[in-house]
Motif scaffolding. Structure first.
Motif, mmCIF file in Angstrom:
data_model
loop_
_atom_site.group_PDB
_atom_site.id
_atom_site.type_symbol
_atom_site.label_atom_id
_atom_site.label_comp_id
_atom_site.label_asym_id
_atom_site.label_seq_id
_atom_site.Cartn_x
_atom_site.Cartn_y
_atom_site.Cartn_z
ATOM 1 N N HIS A 38 0.262 -1.371 0.056
ATOM 2 C CA HIS A 38 -0.171 -0.405 0.169
ATOM 3 C C HIS A 38 0.711 1.331 0.451
ATOM 4 O O HIS A 38 1.572 1.366 0.364
ATOM 5 N N GLY A 39 0.494 2.937 0.088
ATOM 6 C CA GLY A 39 0.958 3.668 0.069
ATOM 7 C C GLY A 39 1.064 4.634 1.147
ATOM 8 O O GLY A 39 1.235 4.106 1.983
ATOM 9 N N TRP A 40 1.781 5.468 1.577
ATOM 10 C CA TRP A 40 1.822 6.324 2.756
ATOM 11 C C TRP A 40 0.737 6.440 3.271
ATOM 12 O O TRP A 40 -0.618 6.928 2.505
ATOM 13 N N THR A 41 0.064 6.447 4.169
ATOM 14 C CA THR A 41 -0.529 6.601 5.116
ATOM 15 C C THR A 41 -1.747 5.290 4.958
ATOM 16 O O THR A 41 -2.780 6.120 5.621
ATOM 17 N N GLY A 207 -8.510 8.891 -14.807
ATOM 18 C CA GLY A 207 -8.234 8.024 -13.852
ATOM 19 C C GLY A 207 -7.770 8.860 -12.442
ATOM 20 O O GLY A 207 -7.075 10.191 -12.750
ATOM 21 N N SER A 208 -7.773 8.580 -11.453
ATOM 22 C CA SER A 208 -7.825 8.914 -10.015
ATOM 23 C C SER A 208 -6.212 7.709 -9.361
ATOM 24 O O SER A 208 -6.236 6.866 -9.776
ATOM 25 N N HIS A 209 -5.443 8.807 -8.357
ATOM 26 C CA HIS A 209 -4.693 8.096 -7.858
ATOM 27 C C HIS A 209 -4.906 7.114 -7.114
ATOM 28 O O HIS A 209 -4.178 5.842 -6.723
ATOM 29 N N LEU A 210 -6.152 7.098 -7.094
ATOM 30 C CA LEU A 210 -6.666 5.923 -5.848
ATOM 31 C C LEU A 210 -7.651 4.521 -6.926
ATOM 32 O O LEU A 210 -8.283 3.837 -5.690
ATOM 33 N N ASP A 211 -7.429 5.006 -7.969
ATOM 34 C CA ASP A 211 -8.389 3.457 -8.579
ATOM 35 C C ASP A 211 -7.606 2.419 -7.920
ATOM 36 O O ASP A 211 -8.216 1.537 -7.767
ATOM 37 N N ALA A 221 -8.588 9.514 2.264
ATOM 38 C CA ALA A 221 -7.611 9.242 0.804
ATOM 39 C C ALA A 221 -7.938 10.805 -0.134
ATOM 40 O O ALA A 221 -7.049 10.914 -1.123
ATOM 41 N N THR A 222 -9.614 10.577 -0.408
ATOM 42 C CA THR A 222 -9.914 11.886 -2.112
ATOM 43 C C THR A 222 -9.841 13.236 -0.945
ATOM 44 O O THR A 222 -9.348 13.567 -2.263
ATOM 45 N N PRO A 227 -9.360 12.902 -7.212
ATOM 46 C CA PRO A 227 -11.418 12.418 -6.862
ATOM 47 C C PRO A 227 -11.477 10.740 -6.542
ATOM 48 O O PRO A 227 -10.230 10.420 -6.841
ATOM 49 N N ALA A 228 -12.253 10.795 -6.344
ATOM 50 C CA ALA A 228 -12.761 9.467 -5.610
ATOM 51 C C ALA A 228 -12.297 8.876 -7.211
ATOM 52 O O ALA A 228 -12.925 8.809 -8.088
ATOM 53 N N PRO A 229 -12.576 7.333 -6.988
ATOM 54 C CA PRO A 229 -12.381 6.179 -8.217
ATOM 55 C C PRO A 229 -13.414 6.257 -8.381
ATOM 56 O O PRO A 229 -14.395 6.008 -7.940
#
Length: 280
Positions: A38-41, A207-211, A221-222, A227-229
């Motif tokens: 997973h990513g940071w936090t 596409g979102s960073h959170l896809d 996160a959003t 934006p939200a995926p």
């Protein structure tokens, strides 16, 4: 089946991280191991939908640890020690991984030798495999999958080592919307400009960073990385990465490797090829 256990990091004097294991629901023995970070936090929970889908769609065991995002922690996600520790997991008999898998499954587990590294966001530094090469543990690495990852000096140095006898495909799914969490899109350009011998990068429209997190993302996160995926893009990430991983493990060629500029429909989403090298 999903099981949880702890994973002791090699050379850490017993330091352990909480880890979720995903075992595929197939009659045949698993063909590969996917290490997913997973990513940071974030935690392993945020990638749980993706992990479960990849386990089933690729007949692979997925291991997904939760790594600290506290800068004061020795094994902080952006520190050198965690990168070295993850590489060390794949050295020798992989005793720490095997013990963790067995504890999660409730019975002895034989882990596949071939493996893929997959990482979201800040974990891109961890997954770009330079330390694996340095440790002589890259011979069974089959691919690196990056979900809108960051691209600092460690990451680009690591990718450069995936050449010659150590060449494996590096695949990137980049966000369309520039956000702080991927350096406003600069991380994508850095990764493409530092591409190793075998490489492909695609971008999903809107596409979102959170896809990669899909429905397992959250409001924090959003707010930071939105934006939200969209549901179709979250599903497309699962489809595209599963095809790449199946190719890596089986030698097939069903994934997206079209020339740069190609536009491809993926189950309601639209993917655009940004760059490809050595995989056409």
């Amino acid at each position: 089946m999903i099981g949880r256990s702890t994973l002791v990091l090699p050379g850490s004097n017993g330091y352990a991280v909480n880890t979720t294991w995903y075992f595929p629901n197939h009659d045949e023995a698993p063909i590969g191991l996917i290490f997913m970070q997973h990513g940071w936090t974030r935690t392993d929970t945020n990638l749980s939908a993706l992990a479960q889908q990849l386990a089933d769609q690729t007949n692979s065991i997925v291991v997904s640890p939760t790594v600290s995002s506290n800068p004061s922690d020795r094994y902080y996600i952006l520190n050198d020690p965690i990168n070295r520790a993850v590489a060390a997991l794949f050295v020798g008999d992989r005793s720490e991984l095997t013990a963790s898998a067995a504890a999660a499954a409730g019975h002895p587990v034989s882990l596949p030798q071939h493996f893929v590294l997959a990482a979201h966001s800040a974990a891109g530094t961890l997954a770009t495999a330079g330390y694996l090469v340095d440790a002589g543990a890259a011979s069974n690495l089959k691919a690196v999958i990056l979900f809108d990852s960051v691209a600092d000096g460690d990451a680009t140095t690591g990718m450069a080592k995936l050449a010659g006898a150590n060449a494996v495909p590096v695949m990137l799914i980049a966000a369309d919307v520039p956000v702080t969490c991927n350096d406003g899109g600069a991380a994508t350009n850095t990764t493409i400009n530092s591409a190793p011998d075998k490489f492909v990068a695609i971008m999903l429209d809107h596409g979102s960073h959170l896809d990669a997190e899909g429905a397992n993302t959250d409001s924090l996160a959003t707010w930071v990385c939105g934006p939200a995926p969209t549901p179709q893009n979250a599903a497309a990430v699962q489809i595209i990465s599963a095809a790449w991983i199946n190719d890596a493990f089986t030698g097939s060629h069903t994934g997206i490797y079209a020339p740069a500029g190609t536009v491809i429909a993926v189950d309601g989403a639209t993917a655009r090829v940004l760059a490809v090298k050595g995989l056409n």
